[in-house]
Design a protein around this motif. Structure first.
Motif, PDB file in Angstrom:
ATOM      1  N   PHE B 249       0.832  -1.200   0.000  1.00  0.00           N
ATOM      2  CA  PHE B 249       0.000   0.000   0.000  1.00  0.00           C
ATOM      3  C   PHE B 249       0.871   1.256   0.000  1.00  0.00           C
ATOM      4  O   PHE B 249       0.583   2.224  -0.706  1.00  0.00           O
ATOM      5  CB  PHE B 249      -0.962  -0.025   1.192  1.00  0.00           C
ATOM      6  CG  PHE B 249      -1.799  -1.272   1.239  1.00  0.00           C
ATOM      7  CD1 PHE B 249      -2.334  -1.777   0.062  1.00  0.00           C
ATOM      8  CD2 PHE B 249      -2.044  -1.950   2.410  1.00  0.00           C
ATOM      9  CE1 PHE B 249      -3.091  -2.938   0.061  1.00  0.00           C
ATOM     10  CE2 PHE B 249      -2.800  -3.114   2.430  1.00  0.00           C
ATOM     11  CZ  PHE B 249      -3.327  -3.603   1.259  1.00  0.00           C
ATOM     12  N   VAL B 292       0.640   6.439  18.970  1.00  0.00           N
ATOM     13  CA  VAL B 292      -0.334   7.348  18.361  1.00  0.00           C
ATOM     14  C   VAL B 292       0.271   7.983  17.108  1.00  0.00           C
ATOM     15  O   VAL B 292      -0.379   8.086  16.068  1.00  0.00           O
ATOM     16  CB  VAL B 292      -0.783   8.427  19.370  1.00  0.00           C
ATOM     17  CG1 VAL B 292      -1.668   9.455  18.682  1.00  0.00           C
ATOM     18  CG2 VAL B 292      -1.537   7.784  20.521  1.00  0.00           C
ATOM     19  N   ASN B 295       0.328   5.451  14.310  1.00  0.00           N
ATOM     20  CA  ASN B 295      -0.998   5.207  13.767  1.00  0.00           C
ATOM     21  C   ASN B 295      -1.575   6.419  13.058  1.00  0.00           C
ATOM     22  O   ASN B 295      -2.281   6.284  12.067  1.00  0.00           O
ATOM     23  CB  ASN B 295      -1.939   4.738  14.877  1.00  0.00           C
ATOM     24  CG  ASN B 295      -1.594   3.335  15.330  1.00  0.00           C
ATOM     25  OD1 ASN B 295      -1.351   2.475  14.510  1.00  0.00           O
ATOM     26  ND2 ASN B 295      -1.521   3.130  16.626  1.00  0.00           N
ATOM     27  N   LEU B 296      -1.243   7.602  13.565  1.00  0.00           N
ATOM     28  CA  LEU B 296      -1.693   8.817  12.877  1.00  0.00           C
ATOM     29  C   LEU B 296      -1.069   8.896  11.496  1.00  0.00           C
ATOM     30  O   LEU B 296      -1.713   9.278  10.524  1.00  0.00           O
ATOM     31  CB  LEU B 296      -1.296  10.054  13.676  1.00  0.00           C
ATOM     32  CG  LEU B 296      -2.321  10.548  14.691  1.00  0.00           C
ATOM     33  CD1 LEU B 296      -1.796  11.774  15.413  1.00  0.00           C
ATOM     34  CD2 LEU B 296      -3.647  10.874  14.009  1.00  0.00           C
ATOM     35  N   LEU B 298      -0.238   6.399   9.574  1.00  0.00           N
ATOM     36  CA  LEU B 298      -0.994   5.495   8.702  1.00  0.00           C
ATOM     37  C   LEU B 298      -2.331   6.104   8.305  1.00  0.00           C
ATOM     38  O   LEU B 298      -2.769   5.995   7.168  1.00  0.00           O
ATOM     39  CB  LEU B 298      -1.273   4.197   9.452  1.00  0.00           C
ATOM     40  CG  LEU B 298      -0.394   3.021   9.121  1.00  0.00           C
ATOM     41  CD1 LEU B 298      -0.795   1.827   9.955  1.00  0.00           C
ATOM     42  CD2 LEU B 298      -0.542   2.697   7.648  1.00  0.00           C
ATOM     43  N   LEU B 299      -2.963   6.756   9.282  1.00  0.00           N
ATOM     44  CA  LEU B 299      -4.255   7.374   9.020  1.00  0.00           C
ATOM     45  C   LEU B 299      -4.122   8.468   7.961  1.00  0.00           C
ATOM     46  O   LEU B 299      -4.919   8.550   7.030  1.00  0.00           O
ATOM     47  CB  LEU B 299      -4.799   7.947  10.332  1.00  0.00           C
ATOM     48  CG  LEU B 299      -6.279   8.280  10.342  1.00  0.00           C
ATOM     49  CD1 LEU B 299      -6.922   7.700  11.591  1.00  0.00           C
ATOM     50  CD2 LEU B 299      -6.518   9.771  10.329  1.00  0.00           C
ATOM     51  N   GLY B 302      -3.697   6.958   4.581  1.00  0.00           N
ATOM     52  CA  GLY B 302      -4.987   6.494   4.080  1.00  0.00           C
ATOM     53  C   GLY B 302      -5.831   7.636   3.533  1.00  0.00           C
ATOM     54  O   GLY B 302      -6.393   7.539   2.437  1.00  0.00           O
ATOM     55  N   VAL B 303      -5.897   8.731   4.300  1.00  0.00           N
ATOM     56  CA  VAL B 303      -6.690   9.887   3.861  1.00  0.00           C
ATOM     57  C   VAL B 303      -6.118  10.437   2.553  1.00  0.00           C
ATOM     58  O   VAL B 303      -6.855  10.784   1.619  1.00  0.00           O
ATOM     59  CB  VAL B 303      -6.713  10.979   4.957  1.00  0.00           C
ATOM     60  CG1 VAL B 303      -7.322  12.259   4.423  1.00  0.00           C
ATOM     61  CG2 VAL B 303      -7.483  10.485   6.181  1.00  0.00           C
ATOM     62  N   VAL B 305      -4.534   8.837   0.199  1.00  0.00           N
ATOM     63  CA  VAL B 305      -4.942   7.970  -0.914  1.00  0.00           C
ATOM     64  C   VAL B 305      -6.364   8.296  -1.337  1.00  0.00           C
ATOM     65  O   VAL B 305      -6.662   8.468  -2.528  1.00  0.00           O
ATOM     66  CB  VAL B 305      -4.898   6.482  -0.503  1.00  0.00           C
ATOM     67  CG1 VAL B 305      -5.390   5.612  -1.640  1.00  0.00           C
ATOM     68  CG2 VAL B 305      -3.510   6.079  -0.119  1.00  0.00           C
ATOM     69  N   ILE B 306      -7.248   8.395  -0.348  1.00  0.00           N
ATOM     70  CA  ILE B 306      -8.662   8.623  -0.657  1.00  0.00           C
ATOM     71  C   ILE B 306      -8.827   9.955  -1.378  1.00  0.00           C
ATOM     72  O   ILE B 306      -9.503  10.049  -2.407  1.00  0.00           O
ATOM     73  CB  ILE B 306      -9.508   8.592   0.639  1.00  0.00           C
ATOM     74  CG1 ILE B 306      -9.456   7.195   1.260  1.00  0.00           C
ATOM     75  CG2 ILE B 306     -10.938   8.999   0.348  1.00  0.00           C
ATOM     76  CD1 ILE B 306     -10.030   7.128   2.658  1.00  0.00           C
TER      77      ILE B 306
END
Lengths: 303, 327
Positions: B249, B292, B295-296, B298-299, B302-303, B305-306
């Motif tokens: 990814f 945190v 994980n942030l 990664l978040l 993800g955003v 990509v979207i």
């Protein structure tokens, strides 16, 4: 040597969980025409919301399942409303990448909220019910017949069958179900005949989410562990069931789920193959199906 | 690649960190170039980037693995990488071995799946990545499993500096970029783009699209394997979890953000990915909640990509046609 009967029963239980995971995936594949890589995270959310309801709030387990269904259906609806409504005309591959993005967002959000720590639904451990325990001598060998199934296992199989039946009735007896099947067949034609395909897609997201919610709870119940990667770990198995059954056919996915579930559990009995390769079995079946019958069991039709 | 200590000889402190980040960046660029050939130019959706990367890394580690003395493959041979006038060159045999191994696995997966629709390939390669990870974890005789495999790095024996490894990585990047540019500008590359845009049309003018797709897939996988050999030398210690599916990814994000269907875009994307992934390491010193931050990150990815797929699916430098394929 493990009892083959026991492995078969374990396969049926695992297959029931895969069924719940794959039917929603298959519906969205058939109606929305794309592979939803965020479906695993819907299962994970199902498990965590049940955890919150059961452990944090102390609700009874049945109520916790209800909470999961509502919560995951809502997540599906919100995703559709916020994001996927903008992608109605996108190519399947763009949609696929978007769902990967959604999966990353959901999984990291789960990790931020609940951390990476393993959790459990805190269900009481119960001794399995002994159904059979015998050895039959066949041709000089002692065939071990032993079957012990926990009450949880029986519940999973029964509830999954109920949901499968419910999905079938919904698709054949309700207006929305018929509209879904029409949209899966040909979206433009369905639109022309007056079907509100927007509503159909919304309903599909909701239904797909709801089924994933129950599947996630059962997955957490069966393995005893809830963790952020649990849904993603089962995604490949669910996809294998969907492809085996024929993409977009929910009935095919149901059959595929049991085939994959039973094959995966029974593969333990194959001598010389480490049980840690169990997870590779679904991949192997997937590739074999693609080679021999790319259209799957149901050939892409609706049963 | 989260918390390995920086054990490269030569530089220390901040310069060592920056050279290390730069080496990661070059590796990401090479991976992105490999994926861009498959996805950007040919439209093949491959999710097993990490598997090919890992195969390359493990191959490099295994062919140089000494049972006791510095020999290759356990035979009584010298290092595959010989010392020429004080410089450990050529590294080519190990890079080639990694590329060949990854290419061979690429061929195995290509044959059953490339005749099928995109999403089948996506799901099949996700499965392949899982199987490779299982093999790396379970075949302890070959890979040491989850305990991890030490790389017998000839560069270390030669007291190299981490700058030298960066130099080697840059040479590999340059060669890969040049080869791919020549390839995609040739008639061969034009057929790939035709396959990406409309396979049926390409077929109807007499092109055997399956062969072209297979070539693209195998070459791209080989490039990813070559990138793995640099990673083996950089980390000097390999564990299967380094090659988890999330890397596919990440590299997609590099290709997509940089721009699908251009090699320049892939290189830019690799650089941006390195900034995105490695810079938060600085933050660790200032933010108490490390998990945190991870994980942030990664978040945010993800955003990203979207948002990109929703508003500019062809990326920063991309070819808008690369994303306009209709089914």
């Amino acid at each position: 040597m493990a009892s083959l009967l026991q492995l078969f029963a374990n396969g049926v239980i695992f297959g029931s969980i895969v069924l719940l995971a794959s039917v929603g995936l298959s519906l969205l594949y058939g109606i929305g025409n794309f592979a939803n890589f965020a479906h695993g995270e819907l299962l994970t959310i199902g498990a965590y919301t049940a955890f919150v309801a059961k452990v944090t709030l102390g609700l009874p387990f049945v109520a916790a399942i209800g909470v999961s269904i509502v919560a995951t259906a809502l997540v599906g609806l919100v995703l559709d409303r916020l994001l996927f409504v903008r992608h109605r005309n996108s190519s399947p591959i763009v949609l696929l990448i978007v769902t990967i993005g959604v999966a990353l967002v959901l999984r990291s959000a789960i990790r931020i909220v609940w951390s990476n720590q393993l959790r459990s639904l805190g269900l009481p451990l119960r001794r399995g019910i002994q159904f059979v325990d015998a050895t039959i001598p066949i041709a000089g060998y002692d065939l071990l017949l032993r079957l012990r199934v926990t009450q949880d296992g029986l519940t999973i199989v029964a509830v999954a069958a109920l949901f499968a039946l419910g999905t079938h009735l919904f698709l054949t007896r309700t207006t929305m179900g018929v509209a879904m099947r029409a949209t899966a067949d040909n979206r433009s034609l369905a639109k022309v005949t007056g079907i509100d395909t927007e509503r159909v897609l919304r309903a599909t997201w909701g239904l797909s989410g709801a089924l994933a919610g129950v599947g996630g709870v059962f997955l957490g119940m069966q393995t005893g562990v809830i963790m952020p990667r649990m849904g993603f770990n089962i995604l490949l198995v669910a996809f294998s069931a969907v492809i085996l059954g024929g993409i977009g056919s929910p009935y095919g996915a149901m059959v595929g789920a049991y085939v994959i579930g039973i094959a995966q559990e029974m593969s333990i009995a194959i001598p010389g193959v480490s049980a840690s390769y169990r997870a590779a079995v679904s991949f192997l079946i997937l590739v074999l199906v693609l080679l021999v019958k790319p259209d799957g069991i149901a050939g892409g039709r609706w049963g | 690649m989260t918390s390995e200590p920086i054990i490269l000889a030569g530089l220390t402190g901040l310069p060592a960190f920056l050279v290390n980040v730069a080496t990661f960046a070059v590796v990401y660029m090479i991976l992105a170039l490999g994926l861009n050939l498959q996805w950007g130019y040919t439209g093949l959706f491959n999710i097993s980037v990490a598997a090919f990367w890992g195969i390359g890394a493990y191959t490099a580690a295994i062919v140089t693995k000494p049972p006791s003395a510095p020999t290759a493959l356990g035979l009584n041979l010298p290092y595959l990488w010989v010392d020429v006038a004080g410089v450990p060159l050529p590294l080519a045999p190990a890079v080639l071995a990694g590329a060949l191994a990854a290419g061979a696995v690429g061929l195995l997966i290509a044959i059953p799946t490339l005749r099928l629709r995109d999403d089948y390939l996506a799901i099949a390669t996700l499965g392949l990545a899982e199987v490779i990870r299982l093999v790396l974890t379970n075949e302890e005789w070959l890979t040491m499993g989850a305990r991890g495999l030490s790389v017998s790095n000839p560069l270390l024996a030669l007291d190299y500096s981490n700058l030298l490894l960066l130099g080697v990585a840059l040479v590999l990047l340059g060669v890969t970029y040049w080869l791919l540019e020549v390839g995609v500008e040739s008639p061969w590359g034009r057929v790939l783009k035709a396959v990406r845009e409309d396979e049926t049309v390409a077929e109807s003018v007499g092109k055997d699209t399956f062969t072209y797709k297979t070539q693209s897939f195998v070459l791209g996988s080989a490039v990813m394997g070559a990138a793995g050999t640099i990673t083996a030398l950089q980390l000097n210690f390999l564990v299967p979890s380094q090659f988890g599916p999330r890397w596919a990814f990440y590299i997609y994000i590099a290709v997509i953000v940089g721009g699908s269907g251009t090699n320049r875009g892939a290189v830019l994307g690799g650089l941006l990915l390195a900034v995105l992934l490695e810079l938060p390491r600085f933050l660790r010193d200032f933010v108490p909640f490390e998990s945190v931050v991870t994980n942030l990150r990664l978040l945010v990815i993800g955003v990203l990509v979207i948002v990109i797929m929703t508003y500019r699916p062809w990326g920063i430098l991309g070819d808008p046609q690369a994303m306009q394929r209709d089914e």
